[in-house]
Scaffold this active site. Structure first.
Site, PDB file in Angstrom:
ATOM      1  N   ASP A 116       0.857  -1.177   0.000  1.00 13.56           N
ATOM      2  CA  ASP A 116       0.000   0.000   0.000  1.00 13.56           C
ATOM      3  C   ASP A 116       0.905   1.243   0.000  1.00 13.56           C
ATOM      4  OD1 ASP A 116      -2.382   1.611   0.465  1.00 13.56           O
ATOM      5  OD2 ASP A 116      -1.657   1.784   2.529  1.00 13.56           O
ATOM      6  N   ASP A 164      -0.304   5.062   1.032  1.00 15.49           N
ATOM      7  CA  ASP A 164      -0.593   5.972   2.141  1.00 15.49           C
ATOM      8  C   ASP A 164      -0.614   5.243   3.479  1.00 15.49           C
ATOM      9  OD1 ASP A 164      -1.139   8.566   0.775  1.00 15.49           O
ATOM     10  OD2 ASP A 164      -2.649   7.362  -0.239  1.00 15.49           O
ATOM     11  N   ASP A 180      -7.084  -2.784   2.636  1.00 17.46           N
ATOM     12  CA  ASP A 180      -6.000  -3.764   2.514  1.00 17.46           C
ATOM     13  C   ASP A 180      -6.409  -5.151   3.004  1.00 17.46           C
ATOM     14  OD1 ASP A 180      -3.936  -1.983   1.516  1.00 17.46           O
ATOM     15  OD2 ASP A 180      -3.940  -1.079   3.511  1.00 17.46           O
ATOM     16  N   LYS A 210      -8.751  -4.703  -3.723  1.00 19.23           N
ATOM     17  CA  LYS A 210      -7.315  -4.838  -3.976  1.00 19.23           C
ATOM     18  C   LYS A 210      -6.908  -6.310  -4.100  1.00 19.23           C
ATOM     19  CE  LYS A 210      -5.400  -0.758  -1.620  1.00 19.23           C
ATOM     20  NZ  LYS A 210      -4.409  -0.373  -0.592  1.00 19.23           N
ATOM     21  N   ASP A 224      -2.301  -0.766   5.828  1.00 17.60           N
ATOM     22  CA  ASP A 224      -2.730  -0.083   7.046  1.00 17.60           C
ATOM     23  C   ASP A 224      -4.234   0.168   7.143  1.00 17.60           C
ATOM     24  OD1 ASP A 224      -2.780   1.977   5.023  1.00 17.60           O
ATOM     25  OD2 ASP A 224      -2.829   3.445   6.653  1.00 17.60           O
TER      26      ASP A 224
END
Length: 224
Positions: A8, A10, A177, A150, A173
């Protein structure tokens, strides 16, 4: 041998001020396995990041709505429905929250992102009327097609790379995710992860943001 990665951006590759940790510009180009950048950001952001890092452009963008690997681009999601949600949300008296230029959505191809300081309840109701769902990534409310995730994007990229998704190590995070963690063989949530990501990960790290991610990469190198 080091494993392939799915990272990921951010909160995972960034410092607390949201800037990319410059150490990744040394670590990732030297990684001797595929690196997939998987993000909720619109497509140009991860593509540009890979370009400037001299990485092969393996990308899962817009929460799985658009995927790139081996120069093949695949789009998922109902972009027209997302645009209708944006229109209806504005007509109801609300705003997407990004200002006149709206750089967050300007290049978005498969979903809609709304700032988290905007009303969530009406957004969820309008999205549901158009057959879409809302996911809170901690950075924005993403209006997207159900089933577009994702994790599904990782499966597509892995297939194009002739890899088993379970070979990948995932680090993230946020709620978006969770599906990646369910597909990858090994998963880590950085210490700043939200509750859903933390519950889904195999390991919750003691370090936050990029420090946690870099610690995992260092450990994987030692193991390899």
């Amino acid at each position: 041998m080091v494993p392939p990665l799915v990272l990921d951006i951010d909160g995972t590759m960034t410092l607390p001020d949201d800037s990319i940790d410059p150490r990744f510009f040394e670590v990732l180009p030297a990684w001797d396995a595929p690196v997939v950048v998987a993000t909720g950001k619109s497509f140009p952001y991860p593509v540009a990041l890979c370009h400037f890092m001299y990485l092969e452009q393996n990308v899962v963008a817009e929460n799985g709505g658009i995927v790139l690997a081996r120069e093949q681009v695949t789009k998922n999601g109902d972009a027209a429905a997302a645009r209708r949600v944006a229109e209806a949300y504005r007509e109801a008296g609300y705003d997407l929250g990004w200002g006149p230029a709206d750089l967050t959505n300007r290049w978005r191809e498969t979903e809609l992102a709304v700032a988290r300081d905007q009303p969530l309840g009406p957004l969820e109701e309008i999205a549901a009327e158009h057959g879409l769902e809302v996911v809170d990534t901690g950075y924005a409310y993403h209006v997207k097609s159900p089933g577009v995730e994702k994790g599904r994007g990782l499966k597509s990229v892995a297939r194009l790379l002739d890899r088993d998704p379970e070979e990948f190590v995932a680090i993230g995070d946020s709620e978006n995710d969770v599906s990646t963690f369910g597909v990858a063989g090994e998963s880590y949530a950085v210490a700043n992860a939200d509750a859903k990501a933390a519950r889904a990960a195999d390991v919750v790290l003691e370090q936050s943001y990029s420090e946690g991610t870099l610690a995992v990469l260092d450990d994987l190198r030692r193991r390899g």
